[in-house]
Scaffold this motif. Structure first.
Motif, PDB file in Angstrom:
ATOM      1  N   LYS A  57      17.454 -27.692  57.417  1.00 49.65           N
ATOM      2  CA  LYS A  57      16.646 -27.850  58.628  1.00 49.65           C
ATOM      3  C   LYS A  57      17.347 -27.265  59.853  1.00 49.65           C
ATOM      4  CE  LYS A  57      14.196 -32.059  57.227  1.00 49.65           C
ATOM      5  NZ  LYS A  57      12.948 -31.329  56.939  1.00 49.65           N
ATOM      6  N   ILE A  58      16.537 -26.702  60.759  1.00 50.60           N
ATOM      7  CA  ILE A  58      16.978 -26.341  62.103  1.00 50.60           C
ATOM      8  C   ILE A  58      16.135 -27.144  63.074  1.00 50.60           C
ATOM      9  CG2 ILE A  58      17.166 -24.527  63.850  1.00 50.60           C
ATOM     10  CD1 ILE A  58      17.506 -22.501  61.616  1.00 50.60           C
ATOM     11  N   ILE A  59      16.789 -27.976  63.873  1.00 52.12           N
ATOM     12  CA  ILE A  59      16.081 -28.796  64.862  1.00 52.12           C
ATOM     13  C   ILE A  59      16.334 -28.231  66.247  1.00 52.12           C
ATOM     14  CG2 ILE A  59      15.957 -31.069  65.949  1.00 52.12           C
ATOM     15  CD1 ILE A  59      16.657 -32.272  63.213  1.00 52.12           C
ATOM     16  N   ILE A  60      15.262 -27.977  66.991  1.00 53.37           N
ATOM     17  CA  ILE A  60      15.372 -27.495  68.368  1.00 53.37           C
ATOM     18  C   ILE A  60      15.147 -28.699  69.268  1.00 53.37           C
ATOM     19  CG2 ILE A  60      14.455 -25.877  70.078  1.00 53.37           C
ATOM     20  CD1 ILE A  60      13.427 -24.261  67.556  1.00 53.37           C
ATOM     21  N   ASP A  61      16.183 -29.061  70.003  1.00 59.89           N
ATOM     22  CA  ASP A  61      16.199 -30.304  70.777  1.00 59.89           C
ATOM     23  C   ASP A  61      15.560 -30.108  72.144  1.00 59.89           C
ATOM     24  OD1 ASP A  61      16.920 -32.965  71.400  1.00 59.89           O
ATOM     25  OD2 ASP A  61      18.693 -32.243  72.455  1.00 59.89           O
ATOM     26  N   SER A  62      14.599 -30.995  72.514  1.00 57.24           N
ATOM     27  CA  SER A  62      13.929 -30.998  73.833  1.00 57.24           C
ATOM     28  C   SER A  62      13.514 -29.600  74.284  1.00 57.24           C
ATOM     29  CB  SER A  62      14.856 -31.625  74.881  1.00 57.24           C
ATOM     30  OG  SER A  62      15.246 -32.925  74.500  1.00 57.24           O
ATOM     31  N   PRO A  63      12.709 -28.913  73.500  1.00 52.79           N
ATOM     32  CA  PRO A  63      12.386 -27.520  73.842  1.00 52.79           C
ATOM     33  C   PRO A  63      11.331 -27.405  74.934  1.00 52.79           C
ATOM     34  CG  PRO A  63      11.222 -28.161  71.853  1.00 52.79           C
ATOM     35  CD  PRO A  63      12.045 -29.350  72.251  1.00 52.79           C
ATOM     36  N   LYS A  64      11.559 -26.475  75.858  1.00 54.99           N
ATOM     37  CA  LYS A  64      10.512 -26.130  76.817  1.00 54.99           C
ATOM     38  C   LYS A  64       9.598 -25.093  76.175  1.00 54.99           C
ATOM     39  CE  LYS A  64      13.587 -26.982  80.708  1.00 54.99           C
ATOM     40  NZ  LYS A  64      14.396 -26.382  81.794  1.00 54.99           N
ATOM     41  N   ASP A  65      10.204 -24.142  75.510  1.00 53.94           N
ATOM     42  CA  ASP A  65       9.505 -23.109  74.757  1.00 53.94           C
ATOM     43  C   ASP A  65      10.252 -22.886  73.459  1.00 53.94           C
ATOM     44  OD1 ASP A  65       7.478 -22.255  76.771  1.00 53.94           O
ATOM     45  OD2 ASP A  65       9.277 -21.748  77.918  1.00 53.94           O
ATOM     46  N   PHE A  66       9.603 -22.160  72.527  1.00 57.80           N
ATOM     47  CA  PHE A  66      10.279 -21.804  71.280  1.00 57.80           C
ATOM     48  C   PHE A  66      11.347 -20.765  71.622  1.00 57.80           C
ATOM     49  CE2 PHE A  66      10.886 -20.897  66.887  1.00 57.80           C
ATOM     50  CZ  PHE A  66      10.335 -21.989  66.203  1.00 57.80           C
ATOM     51  N   PRO A  67      12.659 -21.044  71.365  1.00 58.48           N
ATOM     52  CA  PRO A  67      13.719 -20.114  71.786  1.00 58.48           C
ATOM     53  C   PRO A  67      13.630 -18.791  71.035  1.00 58.48           C
ATOM     54  CG  PRO A  67      14.621 -21.832  70.372  1.00 58.48           C
ATOM     55  CD  PRO A  67      13.195 -22.211  70.644  1.00 58.48           C
ATOM     56  N   HIS A  68      14.012 -17.719  71.725  1.00 56.18           N
ATOM     57  CA  HIS A  68      13.856 -16.379  71.165  1.00 56.18           C
ATOM     58  C   HIS A  68      14.778 -16.125  69.976  1.00 56.18           C
ATOM     59  CE1 HIS A  68      17.658 -14.623  72.670  1.00 56.18           C
ATOM     60  NE2 HIS A  68      17.529 -15.503  73.645  1.00 56.18           N
ATOM     61  N   PHE A  69      15.875 -16.901  69.861  1.00 55.21           N
ATOM     62  CA  PHE A  69      16.824 -16.627  68.786  1.00 55.21           C
ATOM     63  C   PHE A  69      16.440 -17.284  67.457  1.00 55.21           C
ATOM     64  CE2 PHE A  69      18.724 -19.374  72.102  1.00 55.21           C
ATOM     65  CZ  PHE A  69      18.557 -20.615  71.496  1.00 55.21           C
ATOM     66  N   VAL A  70      15.322 -18.008  67.423  1.00 54.90           N
ATOM     67  CA  VAL A  70      14.818 -18.563  66.169  1.00 54.90           C
ATOM     68  C   VAL A  70      13.424 -18.000  65.925  1.00 54.90           C
ATOM     69  CG1 VAL A  70      14.162 -20.659  64.929  1.00 54.90           C
ATOM     70  CG2 VAL A  70      16.160 -20.676  66.429  1.00 54.90           C
ATOM     71  N   SER A  71      13.160 -17.573  64.696  1.00 53.71           N
ATOM     72  CA  SER A  71      11.856 -17.002  64.356  1.00 53.71           C
ATOM     73  C   SER A  71      10.778 -18.084  64.405  1.00 53.71           C
ATOM     74  CB  SER A  71      11.903 -16.371  62.960  1.00 53.71           C
ATOM     75  OG  SER A  71      10.608 -16.069  62.513  1.00 53.71           O
ATOM     76  N   ALA A  72       9.720 -17.834  65.139  1.00 55.50           N
ATOM     77  CA  ALA A  72       8.604 -18.783  65.242  1.00 55.50           C
ATOM     78  C   ALA A  72       7.727 -18.767  63.995  1.00 55.50           C
ATOM     79  CB  ALA A  72       7.761 -18.455  66.471  1.00 55.50           C
ATOM     80  N   PHE A  73       8.028 -17.838  63.072  1.00 56.23           N
ATOM     81  CA  PHE A  73       7.215 -17.716  61.864  1.00 56.23           C
ATOM     82  C   PHE A  73       7.914 -18.265  60.621  1.00 56.23           C
ATOM     83  CE2 PHE A  73       5.927 -13.993  64.524  1.00 56.23           C
ATOM     84  CZ  PHE A  73       4.731 -14.554  64.978  1.00 56.23           C
ATOM     85  N   GLY A  74       9.031 -18.984  60.833  1.00 58.54           N
ATOM     86  CA  GLY A  74       9.662 -19.697  59.734  1.00 58.54           C
ATOM     87  C   GLY A  74      10.670 -18.912  58.926  1.00 58.54           C
ATOM     88  N   TYR A  75      11.284 -17.916  59.524  1.00 59.78           N
ATOM     89  CA  TYR A  75      12.278 -17.116  58.802  1.00 59.78           C
ATOM     90  C   TYR A  75      13.700 -17.398  59.273  1.00 59.78           C
ATOM     91  CZ  TYR A  75       8.036 -14.617  57.491  1.00 59.78           C
ATOM     92  OH  TYR A  75       6.783 -14.304  57.023  1.00 59.78           O
ATOM     93  N   GLY A  76      13.905 -18.532  59.900  1.00 59.49           N
ATOM     94  CA  GLY A  76      15.244 -18.892  60.365  1.00 59.49           C
ATOM     95  C   GLY A  76      15.591 -18.195  61.665  1.00 59.49           C
ATOM     96  N   PHE A  77      16.838 -17.775  61.788  1.00 63.90           N
ATOM     97  CA  PHE A  77      17.295 -17.095  62.999  1.00 63.90           C
ATOM     98  C   PHE A  77      16.735 -15.679  63.060  1.00 63.90           C
ATOM     99  CE2 PHE A  77      20.584 -20.327  62.464  1.00 63.90           C
ATOM    100  CZ  PHE A  77      20.666 -20.838  63.749  1.00 63.90           C
ATOM    101  N   ALA A  78      16.479 -15.202  64.265  1.00 68.16           N
ATOM    102  CA  ALA A  78      16.002 -13.836  64.452  1.00 68.16           C
ATOM    103  C   ALA A  78      17.096 -12.830  64.102  1.00 68.16           C
ATOM    104  CB  ALA A  78      15.541 -13.635  65.898  1.00 68.16           C
ATOM    105  N   GLU A  79      18.358 -13.206  64.292  1.00 63.16           N
ATOM    106  CA  GLU A  79      19.499 -12.353  63.958  1.00 63.16           C
ATOM    107  C   GLU A  79      19.883 -12.584  62.499  1.00 63.16           C
ATOM    108  OE1 GLU A  79      22.500 -10.126  63.259  1.00 63.16           O
ATOM    109  OE2 GLU A  79      21.473  -9.889  65.181  1.00 63.16           O
ATOM    110  N   ASN A  80      19.800 -11.545  61.688  1.00 61.87           N
ATOM    111  CA  ASN A  80      19.978 -11.679  60.250  1.00 61.87           C
ATOM    112  C   ASN A  80      21.382 -12.146  59.859  1.00 61.87           C
ATOM    113  OD1 ASN A  80      18.775 -11.429  57.638  1.00 61.87           O
ATOM    114  ND2 ASN A  80      20.044  -9.623  57.297  1.00 61.87           N
ATOM    115  N   SER A  81      22.402 -11.699  60.602  1.00 63.39           N
ATOM    116  CA  SER A  81      23.766 -12.109  60.262  1.00 63.39           C
ATOM    117  C   SER A  81      23.959 -13.615  60.452  1.00 63.39           C
ATOM    118  CB  SER A  81      24.784 -11.337  61.102  1.00 63.39           C
ATOM    119  OG  SER A  81      24.554 -11.520  62.482  1.00 63.39           O
TER     120      SER A  81
END
Length: 409
Positions: A57-81
């Protein structure tokens, strides 16, 4: 469940029950129209599925918006490494959840790793910088190859790795193990040039002294490694002579110059293995024998120990060097001065007054009883102007010198 978003390949759906909204994706090309759960959200957090071997699991704590460094489509982090690291490197690490927080500090809490947004942003900036530098370096390397092979093509040669942060990040202990002696020398030359940036003499002296200490440590470590191998192999005297000829002025600070004695007109046909000049201009003769040479033998009739045949011969040999040097001191000194004179420098002034002969020979493992040790001590101390150094004694000196330099550093 209602559709809330559409991309080129995906349809995004939401399903709200009470205060919790669940989000799903559907591949447009999927004939079965199967939906995959992506994350759930409420007013306090977003909980994303993560396909790690241990972290699920990845939990985003108290989010104002979906952060850009996590994929909003369920693929984990946007950065592959980042994805690959957290997926595969946490076996048996007691970590099951990543918590990304804008307000809380980065720390491990129970089975969760809390990572602050700013730390993650800084990491991503460094990763991107590394990737850009790598891409720039690739372009430069290609261009430089064109310059080298096709000089008529109108390109200029460009130095690589001019990114300061990238260079500083790579200056670590692991890099040292990969460097050759020539590369270390190149870094040392750069270091010396860099000191010229500072006009304050105390800064220059401090930096130069630091460089000298590090150079001494690296040099001694290399010498000790080679010395230990030679001591193990017990090679020929010529092998030892090559080693001492190359390194002795580096590990014995008494000596400032080696003399090519064979080029000097001394009127003798037998030469010492090494002729060295110390910091005061005095000359020492070195004679090198094998490390396995027998040192002493037992006299049954007198119940005592005496020099072995090989040692007696080398004592006689060096005594002859010393005698001839004393008899012809003035002519020897003049010959050395003439031979070492160059177009720009005066010849070397040496003192051939009570010269010493140093015999490097044998090993203390032969002195395996107290009686042998005492007899050998008496024999070596009875000789005038002749000093014995056993090979393992010299190795111990080198190690002690290295330890002293490290402590002073």
């Amino acid at each position: 469940m209602k559709q809330v978003q559409e991309t080129k390949k995906l349809l995004i759906f939401e399903e709200t029950k009470g205060k919790i909204t669940k989000v799903y994706r559907q591949n447009k090309e999927d004939e079965k129209n199967e939906k995959t759960f992506i994350y759930s959200k409420n007013s306090k957090q977003i909980e994303c599925e993560f396909e790690g071997e241990q972290i699920k699991k990845i939990i985003i704590d108290s989010p104002k918006d979906f952060p850009h460094f996590v994929s909003a489509f369920g693929y984990g982090f946007a950065e592959n490494s980042l994805n690959n690291f957290f997926k595969y490197n946490f076996k048996n690490k007691e970590v099951e959840t990543l918590v990304l927080s804008e307000n809380n500090k980065s720390e491990k809490k129970g089975t969760s790793l809390i990572i602050n947004y700013s730390d993650l942003e800084d990491l991503l900036s460094k990763i991107n910088q590394e990737q850009r530098a790598c891409n720039d370096t690739k372009k430069i390397l290609i261009k430089n190859l064109v310059v080298e092979i096709f000089p008529n093509v109108n390109f200029d040669f460009t130095e690589t790795n001019n990114n300061k942060d990238l260079i500083l990040r790579n200056l670590n202990d692991k890099l040292i193990e990969k460097l050759t002696a020539n590369e270390i020398e190149q870094i040392g030359n750069f270091y010396v040039k860099a000191t010229r940036k500072f006009k304050a003499s105390h800064i220059v002296k401090k930096m130069t002294a630091g460089l000298l200490k590090n150079a001494q440590i690296l040099t001694l470590q290399e010498i000790i490694q080679k010395y230990e191998k030679l001591l193990k192999d017990n090679p020929s005297e010529s092998e030892w002579q090559r080693f001492f000829d190359e390194y002795i002025t580096l590990f014995d600070s008494r000596y400032v110059r080696k003399i090519d004695y064979k080029n000097i007109a001394t009127g003798i046909t037998k030469y010492p293995d090494l002729v060295l000049v110390d910091i005061y201009g005095y000359v020492d003769f070195y004679e090198l024998k094998k490390s396995g040479t027998q040192l002493i033998q037992y006299d049954n009739s007198h119940k005592t120990w005496f020099w072995s045949k090989d040692v007696s011969m080398v004592i006689s040999q060096v005594s002859d060097y010393l005698q001839k040097a004393k008899e012809n001191a003035l002519s020897y000194a003049k010959s050395i001065k003439d031979e070492t004179e160059t177009e720009t420098e005066q010849g070397l002034n040496v003192n051939i007054i009570n010269p010493r002969a140093i015999i490097v020979i044998g090993h203390t493992n032969q002195l395996d009883t107290d009686k042998k040790k005492n007899q050998f001590k008496n024999l070596r101390e009875s000789l005038k102007d002749v000093e014995f150094v056993l090979y393992d004694e010299l190795l111990e000196r080198l190690k002690n010198l290295l330890d002293t330099i490290k402590i002073d550093k």
